[in-house]
Each structure stands twice: as structure tokens, then as C-alpha cells.
Design a protein around this motif. Structure first.
Motif, PDB file in Angstrom:
ATOM      1  N   GLN A   6      44.462  31.823  18.806  1.00 20.02           N
ATOM      2  CA  GLN A   6      44.159  32.255  17.449  1.00 20.02           C
ATOM      3  C   GLN A   6      42.747  32.829  17.309  1.00 20.02           C
ATOM      4  OE1 GLN A   6      46.651  32.373  15.246  1.00 20.02           O
ATOM      5  NE2 GLN A   6      47.821  31.649  16.990  1.00 20.02           N
ATOM      6  N   HIS A   7      41.967  32.819  18.402  1.00 19.54           N
ATOM      7  CA  HIS A   7      40.612  33.348  18.352  1.00 19.54           C
ATOM      8  C   HIS A   7      40.647  34.866  18.225  1.00 19.54           C
ATOM      9  CE1 HIS A   7      36.505  34.338  19.504  1.00 19.54           C
ATOM     10  NE2 HIS A   7      36.202  33.085  19.205  1.00 19.54           N
ATOM     11  N   GLU A   8      39.711  35.427  17.489  1.00 22.75           N
ATOM     12  CA  GLU A   8      39.702  36.873  17.218  1.00 22.75           C
ATOM     13  C   GLU A   8      39.498  37.731  18.466  1.00 22.75           C
ATOM     14  OE1 GLU A   8      35.200  37.909  15.903  1.00 22.75           O
ATOM     15  OE2 GLU A   8      36.384  36.810  14.445  1.00 22.75           O
ATOM     16  N   LEU A   9      38.919  37.189  19.518  1.00 20.24           N
ATOM     17  CA  LEU A   9      38.688  37.961  20.728  1.00 20.24           C
ATOM     18  C   LEU A   9      39.844  37.909  21.725  1.00 20.24           C
ATOM     19  CD1 LEU A   9      34.911  37.164  21.373  1.00 20.24           C
ATOM     20  CD2 LEU A   9      35.929  39.190  20.323  1.00 20.24           C
ATOM     21  N   VAL A  10      40.824  37.064  21.475  1.00 19.51           N
ATOM     22  CA  VAL A  10      41.982  36.965  22.369  1.00 19.51           C
ATOM     23  C   VAL A  10      43.025  37.984  21.923  1.00 19.51           C
ATOM     24  CG1 VAL A  10      43.841  35.467  23.190  1.00 19.51           C
ATOM     25  CG2 VAL A  10      41.556  34.518  22.827  1.00 19.51           C
ATOM     26  N   PRO A  11      43.432  38.887  22.835  1.00 17.19           N
ATOM     27  CA  PRO A  11      44.408  39.907  22.448  1.00 17.19           C
ATOM     28  C   PRO A  11      45.783  39.284  22.178  1.00 17.19           C
ATOM     29  CG  PRO A  11      43.936  40.059  24.797  1.00 17.19           C
ATOM     30  CD  PRO A  11      43.009  39.030  24.228  1.00 17.19           C
ATOM     31  N   ASP A  12      46.630  40.037  21.474  1.00 14.71           N
ATOM     32  CA  ASP A  12      47.978  39.571  21.165  1.00 14.71           C
ATOM     33  C   ASP A  12      48.815  39.491  22.435  1.00 14.71           C
ATOM     34  OD1 ASP A  12      47.387  39.522  18.464  1.00 14.71           O
ATOM     35  OD2 ASP A  12      48.086  41.575  18.146  1.00 14.71           O
ATOM     36  N   HIS A  13      49.477  38.357  22.636  1.00 18.58           N
ATOM     37  CA  HIS A  13      50.383  38.142  23.757  1.00 18.58           C
ATOM     38  C   HIS A  13      51.772  37.889  23.183  1.00 18.58           C
ATOM     39  CE1 HIS A  13      46.573  37.415  25.764  1.00 18.58           C
ATOM     40  NE2 HIS A  13      47.182  37.269  26.922  1.00 18.58           N
ATOM     41  N   THR A  14      52.764  38.701  23.576  1.00 16.24           N
ATOM     42  CA  THR A  14      54.125  38.491  23.107  1.00 16.24           C
ATOM     43  C   THR A  14      55.087  38.562  24.286  1.00 16.24           C
ATOM     44  OG1 THR A  14      54.342  40.847  22.612  1.00 16.24           O
ATOM     45  CG2 THR A  14      53.758  39.418  20.785  1.00 16.24           C
ATOM     46  N   VAL A  15      56.147  37.767  24.211  1.00 18.75           N
ATOM     47  CA  VAL A  15      57.173  37.756  25.250  1.00 18.75           C
ATOM     48  C   VAL A  15      58.138  38.913  24.995  1.00 18.75           C
ATOM     49  CG1 VAL A  15      59.022  36.406  26.308  1.00 18.75           C
ATOM     50  CG2 VAL A  15      56.981  35.239  25.439  1.00 18.75           C
ATOM     51  N   LEU A  16      58.414  39.702  26.035  1.00 21.76           N
ATOM     52  CA  LEU A  16      59.359  40.809  25.900  1.00 21.76           C
ATOM     53  C   LEU A  16      60.788  40.286  25.965  1.00 21.76           C
ATOM     54  CD1 LEU A  16      57.971  43.643  28.218  1.00 21.76           C
ATOM     55  CD2 LEU A  16      57.698  43.385  25.769  1.00 21.76           C
ATOM     56  N   ASP A  17      61.666  40.873  25.140  1.00 18.64           N
ATOM     57  CA  ASP A  17      63.078  40.535  25.276  1.00 18.64           C
ATOM     58  C   ASP A  17      63.663  41.426  26.381  1.00 18.64           C
ATOM     59  OD1 ASP A  17      63.813  43.043  24.212  1.00 18.64           O
ATOM     60  OD2 ASP A  17      63.956  42.249  22.185  1.00 18.64           O
ATOM     61  N   SER A  18      64.904  41.186  26.767  1.00 18.30           N
ATOM     62  CA  SER A  18      65.490  41.875  27.921  1.00 18.30           C
ATOM     63  C   SER A  18      65.583  43.392  27.725  1.00 18.30           C
ATOM     64  CB  SER A  18      66.863  41.295  28.245  1.00 18.30           C
ATOM     65  OG  SER A  18      67.714  41.408  27.137  1.00 18.30           O
ATOM     66  N   ASP A  19      65.872  43.844  26.499  1.00 18.73           N
ATOM     67  CA  ASP A  19      65.949  45.291  26.249  1.00 18.73           C
ATOM     68  C   ASP A  19      64.592  45.962  26.423  1.00 18.73           C
ATOM     69  OD1 ASP A  19      68.668  45.155  25.722  1.00 18.73           O
ATOM     70  OD2 ASP A  19      68.372  44.926  23.559  1.00 18.73           O
ATOM     71  N   GLU A  20      63.558  45.342  25.855  1.00 15.17           N
ATOM     72  CA  GLU A  20      62.202  45.899  25.988  1.00 15.17           C
ATOM     73  C   GLU A  20      61.780  45.907  27.458  1.00 15.17           C
ATOM     74  OE1 GLU A  20      59.756  44.701  22.023  1.00 15.17           O
ATOM     75  OE2 GLU A  20      60.428  43.039  23.293  1.00 15.17           O
ATOM     76  N   LEU A  21      62.111  44.834  28.175  1.00 15.72           N
ATOM     77  CA  LEU A  21      61.744  44.743  29.584  1.00 15.72           C
ATOM     78  C   LEU A  21      62.404  45.854  30.384  1.00 15.72           C
ATOM     79  CD1 LEU A  21      60.424  43.406  31.985  1.00 15.72           C
ATOM     80  CD2 LEU A  21      62.339  41.789  32.053  1.00 15.72           C
ATOM     81  N   GLU A  22      63.681  46.089  30.161  1.00 15.51           N
ATOM     82  CA  GLU A  22      64.380  47.167  30.864  1.00 15.51           C
ATOM     83  C   GLU A  22      63.714  48.516  30.603  1.00 15.51           C
ATOM     84  OE1 GLU A  22      68.585  47.298  30.153  1.00 15.51           O
ATOM     85  OE2 GLU A  22      68.776  45.131  30.455  1.00 15.51           O
ATOM     86  N   ASP A  23      63.323  48.761  29.352  1.00 16.86           N
ATOM     87  CA  ASP A  23      62.662  50.019  28.998  1.00 16.86           C
ATOM     88  C   ASP A  23      61.336  50.185  29.742  1.00 16.86           C
ATOM     89  OD1 ASP A  23      64.743  50.595  27.282  1.00 16.86           O
ATOM     90  OD2 ASP A  23      63.651  49.985  25.464  1.00 16.86           O
ATOM     91  N   VAL A  24      60.547  49.112  29.801  1.00 20.42           N
ATOM     92  CA  VAL A  24      59.242  49.165  30.475  1.00 20.42           C
ATOM     93  C   VAL A  24      59.424  49.416  31.967  1.00 20.42           C
ATOM     94  CG1 VAL A  24      57.237  47.777  31.146  1.00 20.42           C
ATOM     95  CG2 VAL A  24      58.033  47.753  28.784  1.00 20.42           C
ATOM     96  N   LEU A  25      60.335  48.674  32.593  1.00 22.52           N
ATOM     97  CA  LEU A  25      60.548  48.834  34.035  1.00 22.52           C
ATOM     98  C   LEU A  25      61.071  50.230  34.363  1.00 22.52           C
ATOM     99  CD1 LEU A  25      62.085  45.353  34.924  1.00 22.52           C
ATOM    100  CD2 LEU A  25      59.696  46.100  35.108  1.00 22.52           C
TER     101      LEU A  25
END
Length: 75
Positions: A6-25
Motif C-alpha cells: 500500500q506504500h506510494e512507492l510500490v508499483p501496482d502488482h496484479t495477477v494475470l488471468d489465463s487470457d491476458e497471459l496468452e496475449d502477453v506470451l
């Protein structure tokens, strides 16, 4: 205990779902294991992240406004 995610200097971390992962790969023409790694014990990871998941990290950038990188969660 302090929640560092929750600290302002820590970037957003989100888990990718399978569709997003396929698109990235497909976009980068790589396998999941080719991604840079992040340890499961990293305090910035969301609680729902598990070993084998891919995390999208979005941070502010001076040159591109928003920089996006992907990390594979390891033990």
C-alpha cells in the motif's frame, strides 16, 4: 505489521488471468519460463499470487508515463 503493497512507492502488482497471459506470451513470442522471476515471498505480491502465476507490474516512468513488466512467481 506494515502492508508494504500500500506504500506510494510500490508499483501496482496484479495477477494475470489465463487470457491476458496468452496475449502477453503471444505478443512477445516467449514461454512463461522465459519471463523474469519474482519470489513468492516478495512483500509486494498480492495475497492471491501463487507459484507459477504471472504478475503484471505497472510503474510510473519518466519516458513512457507507465512502464509495464511481467514476472513469473517462483518459490
Amino acid at each position: 505489521m506494515v502492508d508494504v503493497s500500500q506504500h506510494e512507492l510500490v508499483p501496482d502488482h496484479t495477477v494475470l488471468d489465463s487470457d491476458e497471459l496468452e496475449d502477453v506470451l503471444a505478443e512477445y513470442d516467449i514461454k512463461k519460463t522465459d519471463l523474469p522471476k519474482i519470489k513468492r515471498t516478495d512483500p509486494a505480491l498480492p495475497d492471491e499470487a501463487g507459484v507459477g502465476d504471472v504478475i503484471k507490474v505497472e510503474r510510473d516512468s519518466r519516458t513512457t508515463d507507465r512502464a509495464v513488466v511481467y514476472r513469473l512467481v517462483i518459490e
